[in-house]
Design a protein around this motif. Structure first.
Motif, PDB file in Angstrom:
ATOM      1  N   GLN A   1       6.855  -0.157  -2.751  1.00 18.58           N
ATOM      2  CA  GLN A   1       8.288  -0.134  -2.468  1.00 18.58           C
ATOM      3  C   GLN A   1       8.637  -1.083  -1.331  1.00 18.58           C
ATOM      4  N   GLN A   2       7.754  -1.187  -0.329  1.00 18.64           N
ATOM      5  CA  GLN A   2       7.988  -2.043   0.823  1.00 18.64           C
ATOM      6  C   GLN A   2       7.433  -3.453   0.638  1.00 18.64           C
ATOM      7  N   ALA A   3       6.876  -3.700  -0.565  1.00 20.71           N
ATOM      8  CA  ALA A   3       6.326  -5.036  -0.904  1.00 20.71           C
ATOM      9  C   ALA A   3       5.260  -5.471   0.090  1.00 20.71           C
ATOM     10  N   ILE A   4       4.405  -4.536   0.523  1.00 20.12           N
ATOM     11  CA  ILE A   4       3.313  -4.881   1.442  1.00 20.12           C
ATOM     12  C   ILE A   4       1.975  -4.433   0.856  1.00 20.12           C
ATOM     13  N   LEU A   5       1.880  -4.525  -0.475  1.00 16.65           N
ATOM     14  CA  LEU A   5       0.653  -4.149  -1.157  1.00 16.65           C
ATOM     15  C   LEU A   5      -0.374  -5.259  -0.961  1.00 16.65           C
ATOM     16  N   THR A   6      -1.405  -4.994  -0.178  1.00 22.85           N
ATOM     17  CA  THR A   6      -2.438  -6.001   0.102  1.00 22.85           C
ATOM     18  C   THR A   6      -3.812  -5.415  -0.195  1.00 22.85           C
ATOM     19  N   LYS A   7      -4.809  -6.301  -0.270  1.00 24.43           N
ATOM     20  CA  LYS A   7      -6.162  -5.827  -0.534  1.00 24.43           C
ATOM     21  C   LYS A   7      -6.672  -4.948   0.610  1.00 24.43           C
ATOM     22  N   ASP A   8      -6.300  -5.288   1.822  1.00 23.32           N
ATOM     23  CA  ASP A   8      -6.746  -4.495   2.969  1.00 23.32           C
ATOM     24  C   ASP A   8      -6.135  -3.088   2.961  1.00 23.32           C
TER      25      ASP A   8
ATOM     26  N   PRO B   1      -5.373   3.982  -5.997  1.00 20.50           N
ATOM     27  CA  PRO B   1      -5.604   2.866  -5.069  1.00 20.50           C
ATOM     28  C   PRO B   1      -6.632   1.864  -5.587  1.00 20.50           C
ATOM     29  N   LYS B   2      -7.713   2.360  -6.205  1.00 24.14           N
ATOM     30  CA  LYS B   2      -8.748   1.463  -6.726  1.00 24.14           C
ATOM     31  C   LYS B   2      -8.231   0.664  -7.915  1.00 24.14           C
ATOM     32  N   PHE B   3      -7.445   1.309  -8.762  1.00 27.14           N
ATOM     33  CA  PHE B   3      -6.884   0.626  -9.932  1.00 27.14           C
ATOM     34  C   PHE B   3      -5.932  -0.493  -9.490  1.00 27.14           C
ATOM     35  N   GLU B   4      -5.050  -0.187  -8.550  1.00 26.82           N
ATOM     36  CA  GLU B   4      -4.121  -1.197  -8.033  1.00 26.82           C
ATOM     37  C   GLU B   4      -4.879  -2.310  -7.319  1.00 26.82           C
TER      38      GLU B   4
ATOM     39  N   ASN C   1      -1.413   8.560  -3.900  1.00 27.40           N
ATOM     40  CA  ASN C   1      -0.445   7.948  -4.811  1.00 27.40           C
ATOM     41  C   ASN C   1       0.878   7.641  -4.123  1.00 27.40           C
ATOM     42  N   MET C   2       1.335   8.552  -3.271  1.00 32.88           N
ATOM     43  CA  MET C   2       2.622   8.344  -2.622  1.00 32.88           C
ATOM     44  C   MET C   2       2.549   7.235  -1.576  1.00 32.88           C
ATOM     45  N   GLN C   3       1.404   7.121  -0.912  1.00 30.48           N
ATOM     46  CA  GLN C   3       1.254   6.003   0.021  1.00 30.48           C
ATOM     47  C   GLN C   3       1.162   4.668  -0.733  1.00 30.48           C
ATOM     48  N   THR C   4       0.544   4.690  -1.901  1.00 33.18           N
ATOM     49  CA  THR C   4       0.509   3.485  -2.735  1.00 33.18           C
ATOM     50  C   THR C   4       1.912   3.111  -3.194  1.00 33.18           C
ATOM     51  N   GLU C   5       2.690   4.119  -3.592  1.00 30.69           N
ATOM     52  CA  GLU C   5       4.084   3.870  -3.992  1.00 30.69           C
ATOM     53  C   GLU C   5       4.881   3.289  -2.823  1.00 30.69           C
ATOM     54  N   ALA C   6       4.626   3.792  -1.615  1.00 32.69           N
ATOM     55  CA  ALA C   6       5.338   3.292  -0.433  1.00 32.69           C
ATOM     56  C   ALA C   6       4.999   1.826  -0.176  1.00 32.69           C
ATOM     57  N   LEU C   7       3.738   1.464  -0.349  1.00 32.38           N
ATOM     58  CA  LEU C   7       3.322   0.070  -0.160  1.00 32.38           C
ATOM     59  C   LEU C   7       4.000  -0.846  -1.179  1.00 32.38           C
TER      60      LEU C   7
ATOM     61  N   GLN D   1      12.375   9.866  -3.772  1.00 31.46           N
ATOM     62  CA  GLN D   1      11.598   8.614  -3.732  1.00 31.46           C
ATOM     63  C   GLN D   1      11.448   8.076  -2.300  1.00 31.46           C
ATOM     64  N   GLU D   2      11.359   9.001  -1.352  1.00 26.26           N
ATOM     65  CA  GLU D   2      11.083   8.626   0.038  1.00 26.26           C
ATOM     66  C   GLU D   2       9.563   8.701   0.252  1.00 26.26           C
ATOM     67  N   TRP D   3       8.861   7.769  -0.410  1.00 22.45           N
ATOM     68  CA  TRP D   3       7.404   7.811  -0.444  1.00 22.45           C
ATOM     69  C   TRP D   3       6.786   7.685   0.949  1.00 22.45           C
ATOM     70  N   HIS D   4       7.430   6.925   1.823  1.00 17.57           N
ATOM     71  CA  HIS D   4       6.865   6.665   3.147  1.00 17.57           C
ATOM     72  C   HIS D   4       6.715   7.939   3.987  1.00 17.57           C
ATOM     73  N   LYS D   5       7.508   8.961   3.694  1.00 15.41           N
ATOM     74  CA  LYS D   5       7.453  10.189   4.491  1.00 15.41           C
ATOM     75  C   LYS D   5       6.139  10.945   4.298  1.00 15.41           C
ATOM     76  N   ALA D   6       5.497  10.721   3.169  1.00 14.35           N
ATOM     77  CA  ALA D   6       4.246  11.446   2.898  1.00 14.35           C
ATOM     78  C   ALA D   6       3.188  11.136   3.951  1.00 14.35           C
ATOM     79  N   LYS D   7       3.174   9.911   4.437  1.00 16.50           N
ATOM     80  CA  LYS D   7       2.158   9.507   5.414  1.00 16.50           C
ATOM     81  C   LYS D   7       2.251  10.313   6.700  1.00 16.50           C
ATOM     82  N   LEU D   8       3.429  10.820   7.025  1.00 20.31           N
ATOM     83  CA  LEU D   8       3.617  11.614   8.239  1.00 20.31           C
ATOM     84  C   LEU D   8       2.789  12.899   8.201  1.00 20.31           C
ATOM     85  N   TYR D   9       2.402  13.313   7.005  1.00 21.38           N
ATOM     86  CA  TYR D   9       1.690  14.581   6.854  1.00 21.38           C
ATOM     87  C   TYR D   9       0.229  14.370   6.444  1.00 21.38           C
ATOM     88  N   SER D  10      -0.302  13.189   6.721  1.00 22.03           N
ATOM     89  CA  SER D  10      -1.699  12.898   6.378  1.00 22.03           C
ATOM     90  C   SER D  10      -2.658  13.875   7.053  1.00 22.03           C
ATOM     91  N   ALA D  11      -2.450  14.103   8.345  1.00 19.54           N
ATOM     92  CA  ALA D  11      -3.337  15.013   9.082  1.00 19.54           C
ATOM     93  C   ALA D  11      -3.224  16.435   8.543  1.00 19.54           C
TER      94      ALA D  11
END
Length: 378
Positions: A188-195, A210-213, A180-186, A154-164
């Protein structure tokens, strides 16, 4: 006599060369015989279920003959499939110590990483996979294995490191997983925003999450325009999701004509049960109960459905007071039947459930658990 000596020198040289060559051949034959004996001995141990002795015997051959690596890889994979991870690890670790060309070395690292993952040694597996991600052949498989580790830990934030790295592949499933994993990370970190969700929804247009959330967040903030935009995009590209999307769209209070057109398209073109039920409700409200009843009867002839029958019972119950009590009993039976039925199934592995999961608990695929269609479907 001296002349005879000079004549014999070439003969002596030729004899020495011949004997030396035979000596080399003898050593080669002796070495190959030794390999054959060790290999035969190792296979004999395997056949007699003495696997530990077999591995020791076969691993000794690696110091002598490195050309049989594919055989060892096959043997190690066999052990891994059987659940003997420690044996697979021992073989792959021994292979990993050999000096091999980079492609073959990366293949062995990948196989060893899978062993570590199977054994729950996630840190070791991750360290190996980081190097394999650069492989032009194994990059996609390595990324999928890395994402499996992040799911397990459940280390969702690590997925973003491999975006490229994900963008450099042609894998649709990896992009869905990344979204999905970046959404889970947001979350988990309580920073889920519209932007942040809008950014993800734009970058990974084919991902639903992402669209559903974003729509749910927008509805919670009374931003019905943004919510409607996100939900309409989903239902247009993924009509099968209408069962979950339409109830949310009802909260967006679309204009009556637009709502009717949407329901008609989903009911007639895509045969969506939820759309048919809501369209019958619309006809009851804007037309007549008789028109709604006839519409349901026509649809039931085209596609038998328990839920359409349930809606038909409700309309007739409201129309006929004398029959209301009998119809009520039938409706209760239908409701009890539907309450036990699964609402979702995984298109990848067939897993069924009454609860929705973004990640299938069975096959670990993202966004593969969808509303069920058919006679019991929605």
């Amino acid at each position: 006599m001296l002349e005879l000596l000079f004549l014999l020198l070439p003969v002596a040289a030729a004899y020495g060369w011949f004997m030396g060559r035979n000596s080399v051949k003898h050593k080669e034959l002796k070495g190959r015989a030794s390999i054959t004996r060790n290999l035969s001995s190792g296979l004999n141990f395997l056949l007699t279920d003495q696997e530990d002795k077999a591995i020791e015997q076969l691993l000794e051959l690696l110091d002598i003959e490195a050309a049989t690596i594919d055989t060892y890889l096959a043997l190690a994979n066999l052990f891994r499939r059987k659940g003997d991870w420690d044996k697979a690890i021992r073989i792959h670790e021994k292979l990993h110590q050999l000096k091999l060309p980079k492609p073959k070395a990366q293949q062995i690292q990948f196989e060893l990483a899978k062993d570590y993952f199977s054994a729950g040694l996630y840190d070791r597996a991750e360290k190996l996979l980081v190097n394999v991600v650069t492989s032009p052949v194994l990059a996609e498989a390595a990324l999928k294995q890395l994402f499996s580790i992040f799911i397990a830990t459940q280390e969702w934030h690590k997925a973003k490191l491999y975006s490229a790295a994900v963008d450099n592949t042609k894998s649709h499933s990896l992009r869905i997983a990344q979204a999905n994993m970046q959404t889970e990370a947001l979350k988990q970190q309580a920073i889920l925003t519209k932007d942040s969700l809008t950014e993800l929804a734009t970058r990974y247009a084919k991902a639903i999450r992402p669209k559903f959330e974003l729509a749910q967040l927008a509805l919670s903030q009374n931003d019905t325009k943004l919510a409607a935009s996100a939900l309409l995009y989903i239902v247009e590209h993924k009509p099968k999701w209408a069962a979950d999307i339409l109830p949310l769209l009802q909260q967006c209070e679309l204009p009556s004509e637009e709502w009717y057109q949407l329901l008609s398209n989903l009911a007639n073109k895509h045969q969506n049960i939820t759309a048919v039920v809501l369209l019958a409700c619309w006809l009851t409200e804007h037309g007549s109960a008789e028109a709604a009843e006839q519409f349901l009867l026509d649809k039931l002839e085209q596609q038998p459905s328990i839920r359409l029958f349930q809606q038909l019972l409700q309309i007739r119950q409201q129309q006929s007071a004398p029959a209301a009590e009998v119809l009520s009993s039938v409706k209760e039976l239908v409701n009890a039947y539907l309450d036990k039925k699964s609402l979702y199934s995984c298109r990848n592995c067939g897993f069924t459930t009454r609860k929705h999961y973004w990640l299938c608990p069975s096959c670990q695929h993202w966004e593969s658990v969808e509303p069920i269609s058919g006679i019991d479907g929605r």
